[in-house]
Structure formats: C-alpha cells, structure tokens
Design a protein around this motif. Structure first.
Motif, PDB file in Angstrom:
ATOM      1  N   VAL A 765       0.839  -0.736   0.207  1.00 17.63           N
ATOM      2  CA  VAL A 765       0.135   0.339   0.221  1.00 17.63           C
ATOM      3  C   VAL A 765       1.365   1.171   0.124  1.00 17.63           C
ATOM      4  O   VAL A 765       1.002   2.423  -0.529  1.00 17.63           O
ATOM      5  N   ARG A 766       1.623   1.340   1.050  1.00 17.21           N
ATOM      6  CA  ARG A 766       2.423   2.527   0.834  1.00 17.21           C
ATOM      7  C   ARG A 766       3.624   2.075  -0.516  1.00 17.21           C
ATOM      8  O   ARG A 766       4.130   3.917  -0.680  1.00 17.21           O
ATOM      9  N   LEU A 767       4.291   1.749  -1.047  1.00 17.24           N
ATOM     10  CA  LEU A 767       5.053   1.581  -2.174  1.00 17.24           C
ATOM     11  C   LEU A 767       3.663   2.016  -3.482  1.00 17.24           C
ATOM     12  O   LEU A 767       3.874   2.902  -4.191  1.00 17.24           O
ATOM     13  N   ILE A 768       2.602   1.840  -3.166  1.00 21.59           N
ATOM     14  CA  ILE A 768       1.248   2.081  -4.309  1.00 21.59           C
ATOM     15  C   ILE A 768       0.706   4.072  -4.310  1.00 21.59           C
ATOM     16  O   ILE A 768       0.338   4.005  -5.356  1.00 21.59           O
ATOM     17  N   ALA A 769       1.309   4.284  -2.888  1.00 18.08           N
ATOM     18  CA  ALA A 769       0.767   5.561  -2.215  1.00 18.08           C
ATOM     19  C   ALA A 769       1.117   6.516  -3.710  1.00 18.08           C
ATOM     20  O   ALA A 769       0.507   7.592  -3.274  1.00 18.08           O
ATOM     21  N   PRO A 770       2.778   7.067  -4.257  1.00 18.26           N
ATOM     22  CA  PRO A 770       2.616   8.026  -5.118  1.00 18.26           C
ATOM     23  C   PRO A 770       2.030   7.562  -5.924  1.00 18.26           C
ATOM     24  O   PRO A 770       1.806   8.448  -7.203  1.00 18.26           O
ATOM     25  N   MET A 771       2.046   7.123  -6.821  1.00 22.01           N
ATOM     26  CA  MET A 771       1.326   6.169  -7.697  1.00 22.01           C
ATOM     27  C   MET A 771      -0.375   6.071  -8.105  1.00 22.01           C
ATOM     28  O   MET A 771      -1.075   6.508  -8.797  1.00 22.01           O
ATOM     29  N   MET A 772      -1.178   5.263  -7.082  1.00 23.81           N
ATOM     30  CA  MET A 772      -2.394   5.914  -7.067  1.00 23.81           C
ATOM     31  C   MET A 772      -2.858   5.950  -5.599  1.00 23.81           C
ATOM     32  O   MET A 772      -2.656   5.343  -4.368  1.00 23.81           O
ATOM     33  N   PRO A 773      -3.082   7.472  -5.519  1.00 22.11           N
ATOM     34  CA  PRO A 773      -2.827   7.963  -3.822  1.00 22.11           C
ATOM     35  C   PRO A 773      -3.816   7.452  -3.246  1.00 22.11           C
ATOM     36  O   PRO A 773      -4.293   7.044  -1.704  1.00 22.11           O
ATOM     37  N   HIS A 774      -4.319   8.289  -3.608  1.00 20.24           N
ATOM     38  CA  HIS A 774      -6.338   7.804  -3.344  1.00 20.24           C
ATOM     39  C   HIS A 774      -7.118   5.826  -2.153  1.00 20.24           C
ATOM     40  O   HIS A 774      -7.139   5.849  -1.694  1.00 20.24           O
ATOM     41  N   LEU A 775      -6.473   4.974  -3.781  1.00 20.73           N
ATOM     42  CA  LEU A 775      -6.476   3.728  -3.425  1.00 20.73           C
ATOM     43  C   LEU A 775      -5.859   3.529  -2.508  1.00 20.73           C
ATOM     44  O   LEU A 775      -6.517   2.893  -1.208  1.00 20.73           O
ATOM     45  N   ALA A 776      -4.215   4.100  -2.246  1.00 21.89           N
ATOM     46  CA  ALA A 776      -3.560   3.966  -1.043  1.00 21.89           C
ATOM     47  C   ALA A 776      -4.417   4.159   0.082  1.00 21.89           C
ATOM     48  O   ALA A 776      -4.367   3.351   1.359  1.00 21.89           O
TER      49      ALA A 776
END
Length: 866
Positions: A765-776
């Motif tokens: 979740v923290r890895l995708i946060a910069p890319m897909m911030p809402h989903l994260a």
C-alpha cells in the motif's frame, strides 16, 4: 468473503477533501527538513488538460510523494503560463476579453488537475498574467536595464504577418512562425533585447556540469549556442575602393585552410558595400529587397533557394598573385553573424557548392581524405571530411588543423593598409534575445519615450504598469497602439507629455523565472533571495523535449542575469531534467476521409485481426497510424472522461506502466481496462484479508518459513522500487508491484502467515501510494490505520531479507565455460568443489581424467584444470 468493488468516484473525492482540509501538501519555507523541489513545466491555460498533462504531472507527483515520504520538505507548486497570442485570437473570434478567457480556462483546468489527486501546494499558485506577478517582472526588467543586460536598438526582425508580431529566431521553425505557421518576413524595427550573448561561453561550458540532463538536450543547446573558432581575413578590392569607400572587405571563416579553393566572395544584403552598390544599380536594389523578405532565422536561410547577384566588384586572393574573386550579394548570408561576408569554397561547403553550381563558378577541391592519391572530384555533395591539403601551395601535405594554423600565422604576419590581414576570433551562433512583441496580452515593458529625455525607465515606485481593460480587438495589430489614453503619460524626468512603450514582452520571459517566484510567491520584491537560494536549483524538472532550446536556454540565461542583479545566488535553474515522451493514439477516418474521434469508434477483434466501426451507425471506419494526440486529427482522449469513468488512479497507473517514461505511450482502451482491473485486484486483496490479519505491529518474523518467503518478496520489491523511482523508471516499478501482488495473493491462501502478510500488504500500500494515492488511502484505512498514508514515512527494507541465499557460479574447464552451478552463498570451497566434480558436464569435458586442480573463487567462478 465477498467485498464490494472499489468505488473510485466516491473515494477519490473524499480523500482529496481530506488532503485539502489538513493542508497536507502545503510547504513552509522555514521547515528544518532537507529541501526537495520537484516541478513540471507549467501549462498554458488553453481550456482543457490533455493526456500529455496527465502523464507529465503524474510523473512529478510520484517523485513529490515519494520524497515527502522519505522525510524531505517538498516543494511541488503549480501555476499558469497565461499570457500569449491564443487569448488575443480568442478575443477576436469570440468577442471575449483575453483576461476573462484566460481566467475561465484556468478555473476549468485547475479543477481537472485537482481531480487527478496531485500533491500540489495550491497556496503558491499564480498566473503570469496576474498583476502581482508581472509587476515583479517589470522590476526585474528595470534591474536588467540598470545592469546593461537590457537595451534597445534597430534591427532586422522576423515578422509574423498573421500574428502581426516579432518572433525570436528560436520561434521560427522551418521559416514559419511557431504558432501561426505563416511564412516569416524580415522587417527593420526598433526592439528591446536581453543581452544573452554576455553569457555565451558560460552557457556553453556549464552544460558539461549538468550531468542529470539528457545528453540530447545538452547537445541541442551546444549546437544552438554554436561556438566556432575561426579567422577574420581581409580581402583587398581590385582597382581601388568599393562604392562605400572601403579599400577591403573582411570575412569570418572557420575554414581558412580552404582559402586556395576559394572561388567567390559573398556579402549579406545588408552589408554596407552591397547597400552602396545598390544606390546606382536598380536591379541590385530590387534583389536586396527580395532578400529581405526572407526570415532572419538560420532555418529560413538554410532552406531557401540559394540566390546571388554579381556586383561586378572583385577582390584579390590573399595568397595567389594575380588571382581575383568575384563579389556577389547572396541571400544565405546574415549580417548579424561574423562580418556579414564570407569567402566561398564550393568543394568543401554544401551551401557554397549549391551556389557555385547555380552561377557557374569554379569548384576546386583542396582537401583529400587521408591516404588518397588519385584525382579528387566533386559531384553534387561537398567534401566535408577531414584529410590533408593539396592544390594549396605552401599548405600542401598539411592536415586540416595544421593548415588552419599555418594560414592564421601567415595572415597575422601580413599587413594590409597598415594592419594585419588576419586575426583569430571566436564566434557564437547565439544572438541577443529580442523580447519586443507587438500585442496586448503580455507584460508591458516599463519604459516611457520622451522627445526631450529619450527612453526613460518607469520609476519602481510607479510599478506596476498595468494593462488597460478597455481595449478593442476589432482590427489586427496591437490594441495598445490604438488606445486613446493608456499610452499617453507625463515624462517622469521633465513632466512633458510622453508616450508609454506599447510593445509587451515575449511570453518566454514570463516562463524564464516562474520557478524562482514559486519559492516566495508573496514577496514584495521579485524574489526572497534567502528562500530562492534555499530551494534552487530545482532538483527535478519534468517537461517536453520541445522546450530544449527556447524555454530551457532562456531560463539558464535568466538565472545568470538575476544572479548578476542580486536576486539569487545560483547560476543554473534545474539540477535534474527529465523529458518525457508523448501520449499517442490511433487515428480513424470515415469513407469520406474525415477524422473520427475515438469516442465514436468501436474496435472489433475478429479472426486474429482488428477492425473498426462507427459506434452509432456501424459503418466501417479506417484505422490509421498511431500519432501524437491532436485536436486536428481528433485522436484525443479527454482525461476528464477517463477520470469520470475509471478513476484518476486508473489513468495515473496506466500512463506510468505502459512504457519507459522517456518514450511515447500508446493510449489504448485495453490498457486502461487492464489498469482498472489491477486497481480492483489490489482492493480485493486488501479488503478480503484485512479482517483476518493480526493487529498492526505484530512481529512479522513470527510467521515461520512460509512467512519468511513473503517477507523476502516484499522487502526485495521495496528495495527495487526505491531504486526505480529514484531513477524515474516508473514502468519497472509498476512491473515489480504486479509481481508482488501475485506473491501476496498466493500467500493469502497459506495458513500461519498472517503477520508476514500484514507486513507485505502494508508495504504494498505504501509503495503504490505515490502512484495511486486514493486507492492507497482507502486500503490503508481498511487495514485499520487512522492516519493518512500521505503522512506516513517510507517503509525501510531489511537488508538481510534482500540478500539472495544462493548464488549461481559459472564453471570453466581448461579455460572454457562449460556450465554453471547453484550453491549456498556461504558454502565452503571443499563442498563446492565436490559438487562441481560430480556434474556430468564437467566429467565429460575432463574425458575421464581426474582434475589436476580446482580453483573456487568465492561467489564468483569455479575453474577446473584437467
């Protein structure tokens, strides 16, 4: 367990509101954390963002969010490059004021950018047409004027007859205006210039220090600056003086070695000798007028048909007694470069060769390739390679470099009319930047013209010089010239009636320092030097390759000028530069050859092929080539439609995942659907397992052997994604995250791995946060966390978990590679030797003989000697 589908529309609005309420992305200058400044080239407010914007700003946002998580105080601002001709054109076409058109577009595009979930500091937003911004730009201009970096002179200019304004040479593309596409003409006008040539050598040499810039951009700038070392050579006129009274004409050449191959001397149409000769020659005067219809840019000169006029004058060859060269006026020679005169050596210069063939002039080769001994002939292409001199008297047998030196030394020692006939000189292709534009919607140049006092700067206390709102666009040209009152003003020096400057600044001035203003957008002066020096240079700048010369070179000049005038303490604006590829799409046409938009097309997959039909009529549609998205070809996908239908995170994930960021990305419906499926898969993976996970903080090491494999996969992905983001290899990071999701999905079906699975999901979740911030954010919340993931620090990988326990060693038998073996990283040499000698490949190549020696180089190689 069944879980609801992820509702992007609802979730994205909610998390954007949460970020805004907590001012998560607002940046304070006094923050003690290390600074990191990431910036994407700001947009022109044309009315709608396009997919190129989505890609550009998503890349920058990934970097900003990542660096923020790594503990940096991140500056990630947004503004608007808002002056320019499109607004005036819209005013004329739509009967709307440029200001109203511009600010309405800004409001629309701001909303679109906000819907993308970008981590921007909107508190620093400004538009270059804001009075508060251009007031400070006017103050900068006055400081440049005081420092002799701004000046006014009469010169030949590129005139765009459609936009009815002057263009800088850099704004003329293939002889046409960069916006209108109209053929550019020459005019002579009194213009304002910025003295960029003061920094020619520094702008050139400093490129070698910009090691985080693309090499192609540095090369383009080097070529544009165009440093050339050459020789000024004076040719004496035969039979006395020329029509202007001069006894000689001086040329600048970078190829003095080819003097023995000279067959003519060429003059610019604006050379004093040419002008004087035309006074008594109406035909020549007409030819000079024809030459002046061409643009002044290099592109216009190089692409035009080579034409000349024989003046009847002749000059003496400096080395060959009795030989003379005819003097032509030629349309490919610029007065602004060198001396406005050249000698032509057709055999070794393509431009000179084309000219010589046209006018039947001699073509004498004087340089032959190294080692060549036969006859040298010149066909349709000039011989431009290196070699040795021949047909050249005292230069015969010398290399080109040696010949240049020999010519320079001889001409420096030869007198003509009491002065050396030759002098070495360094020239630059770069010319001073003409910034005067004959239009309304731009920053007014803050000077006043007084008949008694001349050009008078507007006192800083009287700034800003504001644009009047009550202007008319009912006829072409500059509305400021026609305004009944605005241009009439009292002289600040003598109070007599005077006139304001009605030219406005080139909009590239506006974009040449905006990145500095972002560091202190509310300062009463152009900059807060302390803030500017703390933030600059920009750590990571992202934008299109099309700005390699214009914007980037002007910005590099501007920071030098601002340094010289005390506004900043740096000399380079951008430490790191990344030029992203474009977003491209298939094109479609109907039977009549009319372009059809993707929204009107249905693609059918049949028999291993594809065909297209009209979505409404079912009529066949021709599938064309893949090209840059453009309104003219209707292959545009509206980002708002994508965000509404699929969500911002789907659009962000797709533009990051499809190809390396420096390459073009092909927008496809299948690609978007694939990105959306991954969004839903991540959501299901988290929510279907969240309730069964142990509490946050449970030691993941207690999950046993099965858990250890999960942890290794998660930590190795974490380490690799860090490296990928640091190097802007977003597509590689995406690929690794797909793999991690596969591992975690399989692990979720394994008993006893709960703590390791929680750790793996939290890392994911923290890895995708910069890319897909809402989903994260939604997933982080589902995992039981109350704090925003946007405020969480970046996870730290365990070095012990990313080390491979086995290594693969190549095996050489008698010096040739014969196989490889996988062994434990720390296996003893004796154990490795025993395993190697038991391999069938090794025994076969030893041909039954015992090994004489086995050399094990730990973790490197095994050598077997038979």
């Amino acid at each position: 367990m069944t879980t609801e589908r992820y509702n992007a529309r609802e979730a994205e609005r909610r998390w954007q509101a949460a970020w805004a309420d907590q001012a998560v992305f607002n940046t304070k200058n006094g923050d003690p954390r290390p600074h990191y400044y990431v910036l994407e080239m700001f947009p022109y407010p044309s009315g709608r963002i396009h997919m190129g914007h989505v890609r550009n700003y998503t890349m920058g946002d990934v970097v900003a969010r990542y660096k923020r998580a790594r503990g940096f105080n991140v500056l990630h601002p947004m503004g608007w490059d808002a002056f320019g001709m499109p607004a005036e054109n819209a005013a004329m076409q739509n009967k709307v004021h440029p200001k109203a058109w511009t600010y309405e577009n800004i409001a629309t595009m701001r909303g679109q950018l906000q819907s993308m979930g970008l981590s921007l500091d909107w508190s620093r937003e400004f538009a270059t047409c804001d009075v508060a911004y251009y007031q400070r730009q006017q103050a900068l201009f006055l400081d440049f004027l005081d420092a002799n970096l701004a000046y006014r002179r009469t010169s030949k200019v590129n005139w765009d007859p459609v936009d009815m304004t002057v263009l800088a040479n850099e704004q003329v593309i293939d002889g046409r205006g960069w916006r209108s596409g109209a053929l550019v003409e020459q005019r002579e006008l009194t213009q304002w210039f910025l003295r960029i040539t003061d920094f020619s050598e520094d702008l050139l040499t400093a490129l070698d220090r910009l090691d985080r810039w693309p090499e192609k951009v540095r090369l383009m700038q080097k070529n544009w600056i165009g440093r050339s070392e050459g020789l000024r050579v004076r040719f004496a006129f035969e039979g006395g003086a020329a029509p202007d009274g001069s006894r000689s004409v001086e040329v600048f050449t970078t190829r003095p070695d080819t003097l023995f191959g000279a067959s003519f001397l060429g003059l610019s149409a604006d050379h004093p000798v040419a002008k004087a000769a035309a006074e008594n020659d109406p035909a020549l005067a007409e030819f000079l007028a024809e030459c002046r219809k061409m643009g002044t840019s290099t592109a216009a000169i190089e692409t035009a048909e080579k034409k000349g006029w024989d003046t009847g004058l002749k000059v003496a060859h400096p080395f060959i007694p009795g030989r003379t060269l005819p003097v032509y006026v030629a349309n490919f020679i610029l007065m602004e470069y060198g001396t406005g005169a050249i000698f032509g050596c057709p055999a070794h210069d393509q431009r000179d060769l084309d000219f010589a063939r046209k006018y039947g002039l001699p073509v004498l080769p004087v340089v032959r390739a190294e080692g060549e001994t036969g006859e040298v002939t010149v066909g349709t292409e000039a011989l431009v390679g290196d070699g040795r001199l021949f047909n050249s008297g005292f230069l015969d047998g010398l290399t080109v470099a040696e010949a240049k030196e020999a010519v320079a030394a001889r001409l420096e020692a030869t007198e003509l009319d009491g002065a050396p006939q030759g002098a070495r000189q360094v020239n630059y292709r770069l010319r001073d930047w003409g910034i005067s534009r004959q239009r309304y919607w731009g920053c007014p140049i803050p000077v006043i013209h007084c008949e008694a006092c001349g050009v008078v700067p507007v006192p800083k206390a009287d700034l800003p010089v504001k644009l009047p709102d009550d202007v008319e666009f009912d006829s072409p040209g500059n509305p400021l010239d026609r305004h009944p009152t605005w241009k009439h003003v009292a002289c600040p020096c003598c109070s007599a009636p005077a006139r304001r400057e009605t030219d406005t600044m080139d909009t590239f001035v506006d974009s040449s320092w905006y990145f500095v203003r972002f560091t202190a957008p509310d300062a009463d002066t152009p900059t807060d030097p302390a803030a500017a020096d703390a933030w600059l240079p920009v750590d990571q700048y992202i934008g299109g390759i099309e700005h390699a010369i214009l914007h980037l070179l002007y910005s590099r000049f501007f920071v030098r000028a601002m340094h010289r005038t005390g506004h900043i303490g740096i000399d380079e604006p951008f430490a790191g530069l990344f030029t992203q590829g474009m977003v491209v799409h298939e094109t479609y046409k109907d039977a009549e050859g009319m372009w059809i938009s993707p929204s009107e097309v249905i693609i059918l997959e049949e028999d291993g092929g594809r065909r297209a039909v009209h979505a409404t009529t079912g009529v066949p549609i021709e599938i064309g080539s893949i090209e840059k998205m453009s309104k003219s070809k209707k292959n545009v996908v509206d980002p708002s439609d994508i965000i509404t239908s699929w969500g911002a995170d789907t659009a962000r994930w797709f533009v990051l995942s499809d190809s390396p960021p420096e390459r073009d990305v092909i927008w496809t419906e299948d690609g978007v659907q694939g990105a959306h499926r991954f969004v839903q898969r991540v959501w299901r993976l988290v929510t279907e397992n969240a309730a069964d996970l142990p509490p946050a903080g449970t030691d993941p090491a207690a999950s046993g052997a099965a858990g250890a494999e999960i942890r290794k996969a998660a930590h190795r992905t974490l380490a690799a994604v860090e490296t990928d983001i640091e190097s802007l290899a977003f597509n590689r990071a995406v690929a690794r995250l797909y793999e991690l999701v596969n591992v975690l999905a399989k692990a979720a079906q394994t008993d006893g791995t709960g703590a390791a699975l929680r750790e793996g999901l939290e890392i994911l979740v923290r890895l995708i946060a910069p890319m897909m911030p809402h989903l994260a954010e939604e997933c982080w919340n589902a995992l039981g966390h109350d704090r925003l993931v946007a405020l969480e620090p970046w996870p730290v990988f365990d070095p012990a978990l990313i080390v491979e326990n086995t290594v693969v060693l190549p095996i050489q038998v008698n010096g040739k590679r014969r196989g490889e073996i996988a062994v434990d990283r720390d296996a003893p040499a004796a154990e490795i030797e025993k395993a190697v000698l038991a391999l069938e490949d090794v025994t076969r190549y030893l041909e039954g003989r015992p090994a004489k020696k086995v050399i094990v180089v730990p973790q490197r190689i095994v050598n077997v000697v038979g």
